[in-house]
Enzyme design. Structure first.
Site, PDB file in Angstrom:
ATOM      1  CB  CYS A   1      -0.673  -2.788   9.067  1.00 37.23           C
ATOM      2  SG  CYS A   1       0.512  -1.638   8.338  1.00 37.23           S
TER       3      CYS A   1
ATOM      4  CD  GLU B   1      -1.284  -2.181   2.315  1.00 37.91           C
ATOM      5  OE1 GLU B   1      -0.131  -2.624   2.090  1.00 37.91           O
ATOM      6  OE2 GLU B   1      -1.988  -2.590   3.236  1.00 37.91           O
TER       7      GLU B   1
ATOM      8  CB  CYS C   1      -0.977   0.512   5.060  1.00 38.54           C
ATOM      9  SG  CYS C   1       0.609  -0.268   4.696  1.00 38.54           S
TER      10      CYS C   1
END
EC number: 3.5.4.33
Lengths: 149, 149
Positions: B86, B58, B89
């Site tokens: 996560c 990402e 990101c």
């Protein structure tokens, strides 16, 4: 005995980085990564220059420190950053398993404490080191920016 | 009428990226950024190869998309990613002000939902698109890794 390499010493180096960002017209935030009293990475915010929201000082410092160490985990390292890390940077610090994070000014709006971002269980975090200097630099930046527009 | 450019179409492109990561021995996660039915960025996880915890799919896709657009905000864009983002990101997506995030498999341990990471108020997020394919690829990777060690 006075320790010449205390937190204020390294935060001053992070402030020098923040001033470099200020000179470039970037939101003035700076960071250094230290291991065994040695600075192994230094960086400042470059989101405008790089046209990239991910180019926060901490992100670049994490990448540079891992490059220096030849390993992606920042064990035994301390990150000094002039402003409390955001969710993204705290999330990156989580993955790095860094030992310690020391920040200057609190970011009550978007800082990781307000946002509830989790750091790695191995990591300790503390704030308030040369907070006033960091805050004044940010304030100066935003006042000047407002006057320009 | 069948829409050839539906979420599954773009998630398949993200899965191709995840497979490229798998081939490199990286945790297989892939991402694409789409605007007006056009892919403007594609990336896969490279944390091992780049020795950099920040090199998630990402993060690279956000940087590449902003570079393509010539602006740091990903307005009107959709990020397709094979695994739930996560904290790091999701934090980067917050700054990007992206319109929409679509993910495949949920990450119940370290995903942004479990971790409580905030996205930008402008951003919508949904999961479960080709989740089984993304999950099976991740499972295959971790089973093989375990057998190698």
């Amino acid at each position: 005995m006075i320790d010449p390499f205390d937190d204020a010493y390294f935060m001053k180096r992070a402030l020098v980085e923040a001033e470099a960002a200020y000179e470039l017209g970037e939101i003035p935030v700076g960071a250094v990564v230290v291991v065994n009293n040695t600075i192994i990475a230094r960086a400042h915010n470059l989101t405008e220059r790089l046209i990239d929201v991910t180019a926060h000082a901490e992100m670049q410092a994490i990448t540079a420190a891992a490059n220096y160490l030849g390993g992606k985990y920042l064990h035994k390292c301390t990150l000094y950053v002039t402003l409390e890390p955001c969710q993204m940077c705290a999330g990156a610090l989580y993955w790095s398993q860094i030992d310690r994070v020391v920040y200057g000014a609190a970011d009550e709006q978007r800082g990781c404490k307000t946002m509830g971002t989790k750091l790695h269980p191995k990591t300790t975090i503390e704030g308030g080191v040369l907070a006033e200097e960091a805050k004044q630099l940010l304030k100066r930046f935003f006042v000047e920016k407002r006057n320009l527009n």
